[in-house]
Design a protein around this motif. Structure first.
Motif, PDB file in Angstrom:
ATOM      1  N   PRO A 119       0.419  -0.835  -0.345  1.00 34.22           N
ATOM      2  CA  PRO A 119      -0.146   0.014   0.339  1.00 34.22           C
ATOM      3  C   PRO A 119       0.935   1.114  -0.090  1.00 34.22           C
ATOM      4  CG  PRO A 119      -0.337  -0.969   2.134  1.00 34.22           C
ATOM      5  CD  PRO A 119       0.339  -1.880   1.380  1.00 34.22           C
ATOM      6  N   ILE A 120       2.239   0.885   0.171  1.00 37.02           N
ATOM      7  CA  ILE A 120       3.050   2.244   0.405  1.00 37.02           C
ATOM      8  C   ILE A 120       3.612   2.463  -0.471  1.00 37.02           C
ATOM      9  CG2 ILE A 120       4.581   3.597   1.674  1.00 37.02           C
ATOM     10  CD1 ILE A 120       2.471   3.560   3.283  1.00 37.02           C
ATOM     11  N   ARG A 121       4.610   1.683  -1.580  1.00 31.23           N
ATOM     12  CA  ARG A 121       4.730   1.247  -2.929  1.00 31.23           C
ATOM     13  C   ARG A 121       4.493   1.169  -3.503  1.00 31.23           C
ATOM     14  NH1 ARG A 121       9.771  -1.907  -2.732  1.00 31.23           N
ATOM     15  NH2 ARG A 121       7.986  -3.811  -0.642  1.00 31.23           N
ATOM     16  N   ARG A 122       3.410   0.977  -3.361  1.00 33.06           N
ATOM     17  CA  ARG A 122       3.144   0.204  -4.858  1.00 33.06           C
ATOM     18  C   ARG A 122       3.737  -0.573  -6.017  1.00 33.06           C
ATOM     19  NH1 ARG A 122      -2.314   0.530  -3.497  1.00 33.06           N
ATOM     20  NH2 ARG A 122      -2.575   0.080  -5.285  1.00 33.06           N
ATOM     21  N   VAL A 123       3.926  -1.793  -4.967  1.00 31.40           N
ATOM     22  CA  VAL A 123       4.472  -2.667  -5.542  1.00 31.40           C
ATOM     23  C   VAL A 123       4.737  -3.582  -5.158  1.00 31.40           C
ATOM     24  CG1 VAL A 123       7.248  -1.638  -6.101  1.00 31.40           C
ATOM     25  CG2 VAL A 123       6.415  -2.737  -3.743  1.00 31.40           C
ATOM     26  N   ILE A 124       4.370  -5.174  -6.704  1.00 31.29           N
ATOM     27  CA  ILE A 124       3.435  -6.204  -6.325  1.00 31.29           C
ATOM     28  C   ILE A 124       4.497  -7.169  -5.139  1.00 31.29           C
ATOM     29  CG2 ILE A 124       2.928  -8.125  -7.856  1.00 31.29           C
ATOM     30  CD1 ILE A 124       2.357  -6.610 -10.409  1.00 31.29           C
ATOM     31  N   GLU A 125       3.473  -7.433  -4.388  1.00 29.72           N
ATOM     32  CA  GLU A 125       4.407  -8.580  -3.625  1.00 29.72           C
ATOM     33  C   GLU A 125       4.142 -10.222  -3.616  1.00 29.72           C
ATOM     34  OE1 GLU A 125       2.885  -6.737   0.346  1.00 29.72           O
ATOM     35  OE2 GLU A 125       4.907  -5.686   0.684  1.00 29.72           O
ATOM     36  N   HIS A 126       2.621 -10.425  -4.402  1.00 22.80           N
ATOM     37  CA  HIS A 126       2.040 -11.914  -4.310  1.00 22.80           C
ATOM     38  C   HIS A 126       1.632 -12.012  -4.872  1.00 22.80           C
ATOM     39  CE1 HIS A 126       0.940 -15.767  -3.532  1.00 22.80           C
ATOM     40  NE2 HIS A 126       2.551 -16.103  -2.704  1.00 22.80           N
ATOM     41  N   VAL A 127       0.722 -12.216  -6.619  1.00 17.63           N
ATOM     42  CA  VAL A 127       0.569 -12.976  -6.920  1.00 17.63           C
ATOM     43  C   VAL A 127      -0.407 -14.457  -7.106  1.00 17.63           C
ATOM     44  CG1 VAL A 127      -0.240 -12.656  -9.923  1.00 17.63           C
ATOM     45  CG2 VAL A 127       1.758 -11.222  -8.839  1.00 17.63           C
ATOM     46  N   ASP A 128      -1.385 -14.894  -7.436  1.00 15.63           N
ATOM     47  CA  ASP A 128      -1.837 -16.108  -7.082  1.00 15.63           C
ATOM     48  C   ASP A 128      -2.629 -15.816  -8.928  1.00 15.63           C
ATOM     49  OD1 ASP A 128      -1.305 -16.814  -4.802  1.00 15.63           O
ATOM     50  OD2 ASP A 128      -3.174 -15.768  -3.742  1.00 15.63           O
ATOM     51  N   PHE A 129      -2.163 -17.691  -9.113  1.00 19.66           N
ATOM     52  CA  PHE A 129      -2.592 -17.750 -10.705  1.00 19.66           C
ATOM     53  C   PHE A 129      -3.715 -18.491 -10.673  1.00 19.66           C
ATOM     54  CE2 PHE A 129       1.350 -15.307 -11.702  1.00 19.66           C
ATOM     55  CZ  PHE A 129       1.420 -14.515 -12.566  1.00 19.66           C
ATOM     56  N   ILE A 130      -4.510 -18.680 -11.733  1.00 17.32           N
ATOM     57  CA  ILE A 130      -5.019 -20.072 -11.744  1.00 17.32           C
ATOM     58  C   ILE A 130      -4.548 -20.921 -12.837  1.00 17.32           C
ATOM     59  CG2 ILE A 130      -7.629 -21.263 -12.353  1.00 17.32           C
ATOM     60  CD1 ILE A 130      -7.103 -20.720 -10.125  1.00 17.32           C
ATOM     61  N   ALA A 131      -4.343 -21.907 -13.559  1.00 17.78           N
ATOM     62  CA  ALA A 131      -3.856 -22.638 -14.692  1.00 17.78           C
ATOM     63  C   ALA A 131      -4.972 -22.713 -15.539  1.00 17.78           C
ATOM     64  CB  ALA A 131      -3.216 -23.905 -14.010  1.00 17.78           C
ATOM     65  N   VAL A 132      -4.823 -22.367 -17.054  1.00 26.07           N
ATOM     66  CA  VAL A 132      -6.169 -22.729 -17.787  1.00 26.07           C
ATOM     67  C   VAL A 132      -5.635 -23.530 -18.884  1.00 26.07           C
ATOM     68  CG1 VAL A 132      -7.813 -20.203 -17.102  1.00 26.07           C
ATOM     69  CG2 VAL A 132      -5.903 -20.307 -18.358  1.00 26.07           C
ATOM     70  N   LYS A 133      -5.934 -23.147 -20.221  1.00 24.49           N
ATOM     71  CA  LYS A 133      -6.119 -24.218 -21.335  1.00 24.49           C
ATOM     72  C   LYS A 133      -6.702 -23.187 -22.433  1.00 24.49           C
ATOM     73  CE  LYS A 133      -5.392 -29.114 -19.531  1.00 24.49           C
ATOM     74  NZ  LYS A 133      -5.710 -30.070 -19.721  1.00 24.49           N
ATOM     75  N   SER A 134      -5.858 -23.330 -23.847  1.00 28.46           N
ATOM     76  CA  SER A 134      -6.400 -22.937 -24.730  1.00 28.46           C
ATOM     77  C   SER A 134      -7.369 -22.917 -25.052  1.00 28.46           C
ATOM     78  CB  SER A 134      -5.010 -22.266 -25.798  1.00 28.46           C
ATOM     79  OG  SER A 134      -5.701 -21.891 -27.300  1.00 28.46           O
ATOM     80  N   GLY A 135      -8.376 -22.805 -25.284  1.00 32.86           N
ATOM     81  CA  GLY A 135      -9.756 -22.898 -25.517  1.00 32.86           C
ATOM     82  C   GLY A 135     -10.516 -22.651 -24.316  1.00 32.86           C
ATOM     83  N   GLU A 136     -10.245 -22.977 -22.834  1.00 30.89           N
ATOM     84  CA  GLU A 136     -10.866 -23.051 -21.680  1.00 30.89           C
ATOM     85  C   GLU A 136     -11.681 -22.063 -21.949  1.00 30.89           C
ATOM     86  OE1 GLU A 136     -10.237 -24.703 -17.600  1.00 30.89           O
ATOM     87  OE2 GLU A 136      -8.629 -24.243 -18.543  1.00 30.89           O
ATOM     88  N   LYS A 137     -12.766 -22.331 -21.119  1.00 28.60           N
ATOM     89  CA  LYS A 137     -13.352 -20.991 -20.735  1.00 28.60           C
ATOM     90  C   LYS A 137     -13.802 -20.954 -19.143  1.00 28.60           C
ATOM     91  CE  LYS A 137     -17.610 -20.970 -24.894  1.00 28.60           C
ATOM     92  NZ  LYS A 137     -18.521 -20.468 -24.703  1.00 28.60           N
ATOM     93  N   VAL A 138     -13.287 -20.255 -19.254  1.00 26.20           N
ATOM     94  CA  VAL A 138     -13.248 -19.359 -17.400  1.00 26.20           C
ATOM     95  C   VAL A 138     -14.849 -17.778 -16.746  1.00 26.20           C
ATOM     96  CG1 VAL A 138     -11.096 -20.134 -17.682  1.00 26.20           C
ATOM     97  CG2 VAL A 138     -11.939 -17.875 -17.825  1.00 26.20           C
ATOM     98  N   THR A 139     -14.497 -18.106 -15.987  1.00 23.72           N
ATOM     99  CA  THR A 139     -15.441 -17.060 -15.460  1.00 23.72           C
ATOM    100  C   THR A 139     -14.907 -15.891 -14.918  1.00 23.72           C
ATOM    101  OG1 THR A 139     -17.344 -19.083 -14.520  1.00 23.72           O
ATOM    102  CG2 THR A 139     -17.012 -16.815 -13.139  1.00 23.72           C
ATOM    103  N   VAL A 140     -15.155 -14.728 -15.420  1.00 21.79           N
ATOM    104  CA  VAL A 140     -14.194 -13.628 -14.734  1.00 21.79           C
ATOM    105  C   VAL A 140     -15.362 -12.325 -14.756  1.00 21.79           C
ATOM    106  CG1 VAL A 140     -12.270 -14.245 -15.966  1.00 21.79           C
ATOM    107  CG2 VAL A 140     -13.978 -13.301 -17.274  1.00 21.79           C
TER     108      VAL A 140
END
Length: 221
Positions: free
Chosen positions: A82-103
């Motif tokens: 919140p102070i330095r405005r740099v990314i500290e951590h990221v969570d990803f979801i593994a997906v495949k080409s053509g796969e449908k996702v809810t966003v």
């Protein structure tokens, strides 16, 4: 949405101490979840990852090269200092080409409504189902020339081919109302203050009447 290529390093050290060491090297700790496999813990290059996520928006799609293996990863949660405005951590979801996702896709309101109107963005995102490689960065909703009383619902927003609306079709997205003048606003405030004053005066008057001593009868001589 095209996936940006990022070279990732698989990591075996965990915990706050390891995360701090990674960040000191201008890198980002991250985890890739999904498809029934154990989470994959990786380290990402700081600047390249930040730019890829910034460019891709809320649902940035990255093509992670993990030890020579390509993995499409959809951004789900980004932790930012919140102070330095740099990314500290990221969570990803593994997906495949053509796969449908809810966003959830952000809504951008553009244009100028008619004079003396107020544009209220009632909902800032719409939930859709779309192919992981074809997620729109945002939906653009125009209010150009819209008169007071105009309402734009979820069903009125144009979706790209292959996408399905999951939000309620009648969900109010944008509401254009009549702008209240300064004089009218002041009059409303005065009226509200007057009503509050009446509400407060009545109980006080009753209380005063109850507390006042009864008059003593005149003494007979």
């Amino acid at each position: 949405m095209s996936a940006e290529k990022i070279t990732a390093e698989q990591r075996t050290e965990f915990g706050k101490g390891a995360a701090r060491r990674i960040r000191r090297d201008n890198k980002i700790p991250a985890v890739v979840y999904g498809h029934g496999h154990d989470p994959v813990h990786v380290t990402l290059p700081g600047h390249a990852t930040m730019m890829a996520i910034k460019h891709g928006g809320a649902n940035a799609l990255l093509d992670l090269d993990i030890d020579g293996t390509s993995q499409l990863a959809l951004t789900k949660h980004v932790q930012v200092d919140p102070i330095r405005r740099v990314i500290e951590h990221v969570d990803f979801i593994a997906v495949k080409s053509g796969e449908k996702v809810t966003v959830d896709v952000p809504i951008h309101v553009v244009g100028d409504a008619a004079a003396e109107t107020l544009v209220v963005n009632e909902n800032t995102t719409l939930q859709i189902e779309a192919e992981a490689t074809h997620i729109p960065e945002f939906f653009e909703v125009s209010v150009e020339g819209a008169e007071a009383g105009t309402q734009i619902l979820a069903k009125d927003v144009e979706l790209p081919a292959g996408s399905t609306l999951l939000s309620d079709e009648e969900l109010l997205v944008v509401n254009v109302t009549q702008q209240i003048s300064a004089e009218a606003l002041e009059a409303e405030l005065e009226e509200a203050e007057a009503e509050v004053g009446i509400v407060h005066e009545e109980p006080e008057a009753e209380a005063a009447a109850e507390e006042a001593p009864a008059e003593e009868p005149a003494s007979e001589e």
